[in-house]
Design an enzyme around this catalytic site. Structure first.
Site, short mmCIF file in Angstrom:
data_model
loop_
_atom_site.label_atom_id
_atom_site.label_comp_id
_atom_site.label_asym_id
_atom_site.label_seq_id
_atom_site.Cartn_x
_atom_site.Cartn_y
_atom_site.Cartn_z
N GLU A 126 0.83 -1.21 0.00
CA GLU A 126 0.00 0.00 0.00
C GLU A 126 0.87 1.25 0.00
O GLU A 126 2.05 1.20 0.38
CB GLU A 126 -0.92 0.00 1.22
CG GLU A 126 -1.89 -1.17 1.20
CD GLU A 126 -2.92 -1.13 2.31
OE1 GLU A 126 -3.88 -1.91 2.24
OE2 GLU A 126 -2.76 -0.31 3.25
N ALA B 196 -2.63 -7.81 13.08
CA ALA B 196 -2.14 -8.72 12.04
C ALA B 196 -3.01 -9.97 11.92
O ALA B 196 -3.11 -10.56 10.84
CB ALA B 196 -0.69 -9.12 12.33
N PRO C 33 8.35 -17.15 1.55
CA PRO C 33 9.64 -17.77 1.22
C PRO C 33 9.76 -18.20 -0.24
O PRO C 33 10.82 -18.05 -0.85
CB PRO C 33 9.70 -18.97 2.18
CG PRO C 33 8.93 -18.51 3.37
CD PRO C 33 7.78 -17.71 2.78
N GLU D 142 8.23 -16.76 -2.77
CA GLU D 142 8.41 -15.53 -3.52
C GLU D 142 9.87 -15.06 -3.46
O GLU D 142 10.44 -14.64 -4.46
CB GLU D 142 7.48 -14.44 -2.99
CG GLU D 142 7.65 -13.10 -3.68
CD GLU D 142 6.71 -12.03 -3.16
OE1 GLU D 142 6.88 -10.86 -3.56
OE2 GLU D 142 5.81 -12.36 -2.36
N ARG D 143 10.45 -15.13 -2.26
CA ARG D 143 11.82 -14.66 -2.10
C ARG D 143 12.83 -15.58 -2.78
O ARG D 143 13.84 -15.13 -3.32
CB ARG D 143 12.11 -14.48 -0.61
CG ARG D 143 11.37 -13.28 -0.06
CD ARG D 143 11.33 -13.18 1.44
NE ARG D 143 10.58 -11.96 1.81
CZ ARG D 143 10.06 -11.73 2.99
NH1 ARG D 143 10.19 -12.63 3.97
NH2 ARG D 143 9.40 -10.61 3.23
N ASN E 131 16.00 -5.43 1.50
CA ASN E 131 17.14 -6.14 2.07
C ASN E 131 17.30 -5.86 3.56
O ASN E 131 17.77 -6.72 4.31
CB ASN E 131 18.42 -5.76 1.31
CG ASN E 131 18.53 -6.52 0.00
OD1 ASN E 131 17.61 -7.24 -0.39
ND2 ASN E 131 19.65 -6.38 -0.67
#
Length: 384
Positions: free
Chosen positions: A132, A183, A245, A247-248, A371
């Site tokens: 967002e 969350a 994970p 995606e990374r 990062n």
């Protein structure tokens, strides 16, 4: 360097992907850049080849046989796309590698039948709405809301930096359904982009990756059915953490393959380009530099290959993926900066691949979690 994680089936698949890209994609790259998006013909052609269904069971039009999923095929596809440019693995990865697990593992049978066959064929292009304008990597504090209205939900909010955002037919949207739970009060919805109240804002003018339609999305009283809820209510944040994970790891594979390809081309350039009567690669400084860069790439490849194997076996941890993501993106940017330098003035010209690659790569230290966030995850695992 010899790599031992792939067998004959993977290499045959690699050859088919390369042939497809040479035939169907490379001739159209300038058109994609000019239009800031991949043509729908590309998606349909990729779907016809089965490249969009590597995460999807055969029952729903995908490539996974019963109990036989193999992430190494995803990795091969990502590597070959990355050799062309950074945009292809970004756009295809969002659809086929990042959205796919949500639609396969969290959906009802009705949703699978409704979405997955067209997802695999390229007729239903997808995006994921997490980031967002005011949130960045802080997914737990997103502001988009979904308020129950009878059997429906009313979604309001905005998303930004959404890859495939300008052309997607379905967006997996993270929205706050129980604000008091923070969350633990986030849910996921499959939003049809033809619904009233949904709109695409700007297709963003990025520094690089001209071929992708990265966009802002707005939701103004968008009404969706309870049948569009993906996964159990209020479990969206948990699901996002579960799938991040992969995606990374996909980002790490992309970063590494992209850097390795441009370095290979730069080494050839250093052999061909002459200065002071000799190839520029024969100067000791340049020879030492390229020796260092090749070693960095090959050592990194060994680690990423181990991560791919771990993920194929269901053993990749979030910390493993964070290490791979931050290290490869830093290495990629360092390698490409040196490649630009080795090209001299030509390295700063957009007509040269090295210049476009350098621009395209800078975002890899930001997306999929910056990062700095990756280092926080690693540090936390160390007990800090």
């Amino acid at each position: 360097m010899s790599r031992e994680i792939y067998d004959e089936d993977h290499e045959a698949f690699r050859a088919s992907v390369k042939e497809f890209l040479d035939r169907e994609v490379v001739p159209h790259l300038d058109d994609y850049a000019a239009s800031h998006g991949l043509a729908r013909e590309f998606w349909l052609a990729a779907g016809k080849q089965g490249y969009l269904g590597l995460e999807v069971p055969e029952t729903y039009g995908g490539q996974i046989e019963e109990g036989a999923g193999d992430y190494r095929f995803n990795a091969v596809l990502t590597e070959e796309l990355s050799k062309i440019n950074m945009t292809l693995p970004s756009c295809v990865g969002i659809h086929a590698d990042i959205v796919a697990p949500y639609l396969v593992h969290l959906t009802t049978e009705e949703q699978k039948q409704r979405w997955l066959p067209r997802f695999c064929s390229g007729e239903l292009l997808t995006a994921i709405g997490m980031t967002e304008p005011g949130g960045g990597s802080d997914l737990a504090n997103l502001k988009t809301t979904a308020v129950r209205d009878g059997d429906d939900w009313i979604i309001n909010g905005s998303k930004t930096f959404i890859t495939n955002g300008g052309s997607a037919d379905l967006v997996v949207v993270a929205a706050r359904t129980s604000p008091e739970k923070k969350a633990k009060g986030i849910s996921l919805f499959g939003v049809d982009t033809t619904l009233p109240g949904f709109s695409v804002g700007r297709v963003l003018d990025k520094v690089g990756q001209d071929e992708s339609d990265t966009a802002e999305l707005a939701f103004e009283d968008v009404r969706v059915s309870n049948d569009d809820l993906i996964g159990p209510l209020d479990t969206g944040f948990i699901s996002m953490m579960q799938f991040l994970p992969q995606e990374r790891l996909g980002s790490a594979i992309t970063n590494l393959a992209h850097a390795a390809q441009i370095l290979e081309e730069t080494i050839q350039y250093a052999k061909d380009r002459k200065a002071f009567g000799q190839p520029i690669g024969s100067f000791q400084h340049n020879a030492f530099l390229m020796a260092e860069l090749v070693t960095q790439v090959e050592v990194t490849q060994a680690y990423v290959d181990q991560c791919v194997l771990k993920h194929t076996r269901g053993q990749l941890t979030a910390v493993d993926a964070a290490k791979a993501k931050w290290w490869t993106s830093q290495m990629q940017n360092d390698v490409l900066d040196h490649c630009v330098q080795l090209h001299g003035g030509y390295g700063y010209m957009n007509e040269y691949r090295v210049a476009r690659a350098w621009r395209d790569a800078r975002v890899s230290k930001i997306w999929a979690g910056s990062n700095e966030i990756m280092k926080m995850l690693i540090g936390r695992d160390l007990g800090f």
